[in-house]
Scaffold this motif. Structure first.
Motif, PDB file in Angstrom:
ATOM      1  N   GLY A 129       2.228  10.402 -10.420  1.00  0.00           N
ATOM      2  CA  GLY A 129       2.628   9.005 -10.520  1.00  0.00           C
ATOM      3  C   GLY A 129       2.498   8.435 -11.919  1.00  0.00           C
ATOM      4  O   GLY A 129       1.945   9.077 -12.821  1.00  0.00           O
ATOM      5  N   PRO A 130       3.004   7.215 -12.126  1.00  0.00           N
ATOM      6  CA  PRO A 130       2.912   6.558 -13.440  1.00  0.00           C
ATOM      7  C   PRO A 130       1.462   6.375 -13.891  1.00  0.00           C
ATOM      8  O   PRO A 130       0.590   6.082 -13.085  1.00  0.00           O
ATOM      9  CB  PRO A 130       3.580   5.193 -13.184  1.00  0.00           C
ATOM     10  N   GLU A 131       1.235   6.559 -15.174  1.00  0.00           N
ATOM     11  CA  GLU A 131      -0.084   6.363 -15.809  1.00  0.00           C
ATOM     12  C   GLU A 131      -1.161   7.218 -15.153  1.00  0.00           C
ATOM     13  O   GLU A 131      -2.338   6.843 -15.124  1.00  0.00           O
ATOM     14  CB  GLU A 131      -0.508   4.875 -15.742  1.00  0.00           C
ATOM     15  N   SER A 132      -0.786   8.401 -14.659  1.00  0.00           N
ATOM     16  CA  SER A 132      -1.731   9.198 -13.868  1.00  0.00           C
ATOM     17  C   SER A 132      -2.805   9.892 -14.709  1.00  0.00           C
ATOM     18  O   SER A 132      -3.697  10.525 -14.157  1.00  0.00           O
ATOM     19  CB  SER A 132      -0.982  10.242 -13.024  1.00  0.00           C
ATOM     20  N   ILE A 156      -4.523  -0.211   8.366  1.00  0.00           N
ATOM     21  CA  ILE A 156      -3.351   0.521   7.886  1.00  0.00           C
ATOM     22  C   ILE A 156      -3.543   0.756   6.396  1.00  0.00           C
ATOM     23  O   ILE A 156      -3.712  -0.189   5.619  1.00  0.00           O
ATOM     24  CB  ILE A 156      -2.066  -0.292   8.137  1.00  0.00           C
ATOM     25  N   GLN A 157      -3.522   2.002   5.980  1.00  0.00           N
ATOM     26  CA  GLN A 157      -3.795   2.352   4.586  1.00  0.00           C
ATOM     27  C   GLN A 157      -2.665   3.200   4.015  1.00  0.00           C
ATOM     28  O   GLN A 157      -2.235   4.167   4.629  1.00  0.00           O
ATOM     29  CB  GLN A 157      -5.113   3.142   4.505  1.00  0.00           C
ATOM     30  N   VAL A 158      -2.176   2.818   2.834  1.00  0.00           N
ATOM     31  CA  VAL A 158      -1.143   3.585   2.134  1.00  0.00           C
ATOM     32  C   VAL A 158      -1.659   3.924   0.745  1.00  0.00           C
ATOM     33  O   VAL A 158      -2.162   3.049   0.034  1.00  0.00           O
ATOM     34  CB  VAL A 158       0.175   2.790   2.043  1.00  0.00           C
ATOM     35  N   MET A 159      -1.547   5.190   0.346  1.00  0.00           N
ATOM     36  CA  MET A 159      -2.002   5.628  -0.974  1.00  0.00           C
ATOM     37  C   MET A 159      -0.891   6.399  -1.685  1.00  0.00           C
ATOM     38  O   MET A 159      -0.289   7.295  -1.103  1.00  0.00           O
ATOM     39  CB  MET A 159      -3.239   6.531  -0.865  1.00  0.00           C
ATOM     40  N   HIS A 160      -0.651   6.034  -2.947  1.00  0.00           N
ATOM     41  CA  HIS A 160       0.331   6.737  -3.765  1.00  0.00           C
ATOM     42  C   HIS A 160      -0.326   7.193  -5.067  1.00  0.00           C
ATOM     43  O   HIS A 160      -1.291   6.590  -5.538  1.00  0.00           O
ATOM     44  CB  HIS A 160       1.512   5.818  -4.087  1.00  0.00           C
ATOM     45  N   SER A 161       0.223   8.226  -5.659  1.00  0.00           N
ATOM     46  CA  SER A 161      -0.292   8.743  -6.927  1.00  0.00           C
ATOM     47  C   SER A 161       0.017   7.778  -8.063  1.00  0.00           C
ATOM     48  O   SER A 161       1.095   7.188  -8.124  1.00  0.00           O
ATOM     49  CB  SER A 161       0.340  10.107  -7.218  1.00  0.00           C
ATOM     50  N   GLY A 162      -0.954   7.627  -8.982  1.00  0.00           N
ATOM     51  CA  GLY A 162      -0.736   6.815 -10.171  1.00  0.00           C
ATOM     52  C   GLY A 162      -0.625   5.330  -9.880  1.00  0.00           C
ATOM     53  O   GLY A 162      -0.981   4.845  -8.808  1.00  0.00           O
ATOM     54  N   LEU A 163      -0.107   4.600 -10.870  1.00  0.00           N
ATOM     55  CA  LEU A 163       0.045   3.149 -10.741  1.00  0.00           C
ATOM     56  C   LEU A 163       1.367   2.861 -10.035  1.00  0.00           C
ATOM     57  O   LEU A 163       2.421   2.758 -10.658  1.00  0.00           O
ATOM     58  CB  LEU A 163       0.007   2.483 -12.122  1.00  0.00           C
TER      59      LEU A 163
END
Length: 362
Positions: free
Chosen positions: A18-21, A128-135
């Motif tokens: 992801g961005p800024e990872s 309910i939880q959502v997680m994505h890589s980076g910003l």
């Protein structure tokens, strides 16, 4: 998909894509929701909890049948899992420590890519939880809203026109939203600026927690930054508050890294070299020491001090060397001494075999 399948893979948020990872590990949106027809978990009987779990299980199945949820998503009754599996889910950030340790009927729905999980009967009926890589707060927010809307089509939430969504903890009442970003800030810690940064965050009502959220200590210079209060603010305002401050923190960390390169290059190089050397040769090593050393190695990779070792590999090692992961991967229960030996073996195998990282002397 099974838990054993999860143990041998890495979720999307660990892949460093992801961005800024280099600094931002992951972005997370969490929504707290309750069913209108039942008391909050703190007041619910065992029969209430069982009925809530039964109803929500049925609703999840109907979403899968209709093709609105991934058919291969995993539905786990947490109350029936052995302790090592519950701890594994905590280490993977798919459930909270409270969810793992509480009593009564409770469950979790896990997405195959681990972009989302839905906890049933945690502090609230639904988390309910959502997680994505980076910003990637916008992307995480869009997916969380979509999931929330799909579930709300199936059940009636506890909602008040004046107060908003009703939750077990008053700090979540209103939007029920917790917006958080996990950051790796080793240079700010080394240059002793981290406390000053945290004081500034507290002044604008942002909380700082460790790798595993509320109640956890920061280990390996990994920190979660999130909103503290949801009442009286819109979802957009909450997300914007976190989204606005993260680029500032990224800039501070990059400035601190540049300062270390320019003014303490030999000391920094020694720190990274020692950390990498210990991880590649240790015969026994604790989880805490591993986190601290991998933190230095991760920074070293991003500063060009270590070649031929990828950030996703380090991210994976940060999680896969945790106690429950080691036991899942080895297939046997291990006491602390044996885990320390198994952890060292796992690190040597990955750092000397699959990845031949070299410390740059430029």
């Amino acid at each position: 998909m099974t838990l054993d399948d999860l143990a041998s893979t890495s979720g999307e948020w660990l892949r460093g894509s992801g961005p800024e990872s280099d600094i931002v590990i992951s972005s997370r949106i969490r929504l707290a929701r309750n069913l209108a027809d039942f008391p909050f978990i703190s007041r619910a009987t065992d029969a209430d909890r069982a009925e809530i779990e039964r109803i929500l299980h049925g609703r999840v199945e109907s979403l899968r049948t209709a093709g609105k949820a991934p058919a291969e998503s995993l539905y786990l009754k947490v109350s029936e899992l052995p302790e090592v599996d519950r701890q594994f889910l905590v280490e993977r950030q798919l459930i909270s420590r409270e969810h793992a340790q509480s009593e009564g009927a409770r469950a979790v729905v896990v997405d195959p890519s681990e972009r989302f999980s839905v906890m049933i009967n945690e502090e609230d009926h639904l988390r309910i939880q959502v997680m994505h890589s980076g910003l990637a707060l916008n992307e995480a927010w869009e997916q969380a809203t979509k999931l929330d809307d799909m579930i709300e089509e199936q059940v009636t939430y506890a909602y008040n026109e004046r107060l908003g969504y009703l939750t077990a903890c008053p700090t979540n009442t209103g939007t029920g939203v917790r917006v958080s970003v996990m950051l790796h800030l080793p240079a700010l810690a080394i240059t002793r600026q981290i406390e000053k940064v945290f004081k500034s965050l507290h002044k604008i009502n942002l909380a700082v927690r460790g790798l595993y959220g509320e109640g956890s200590q920061a280990t390996g210079d990994f920190y979660q930054i999130s909103n503290q209060v949801t009442l009286g603010q819109t979802e957009e305002e909450l997300a914007k508050k976190v989204a606005d401050v993260v680029p500032v923190l990224i800039d501070y960390e990059r400035q601190a890294r540049s300062f270390l390169i320019e003014n303490s290059q030999e000391t920094l190089h020694d720190r990274v070299s020692r950390a990498f050397g210990i991880l590649r040769t240790a015969q026994t090593i604790s989880s805490e020491e591993t986190m601290h050393l991998l933190s230095s190695v991760r920074m070293g990779i991003n500063l060009g001090l270590i070649g031929d070792l990828a950030i996703p590999t380090v991210n994976k090692l940060l999680i896969h060397t945790q106690p429950a992961h080691l036991q899942k991967l080895s297939g046997v229960e291990l006491d602390q001494a044996d885990r320390n030996i198994e952890r060292a073996t796992y690190l040597r195998r990955h750092l000397n075999g699959e990845s031949k990282g070299n410390v740059s002397h430029n």
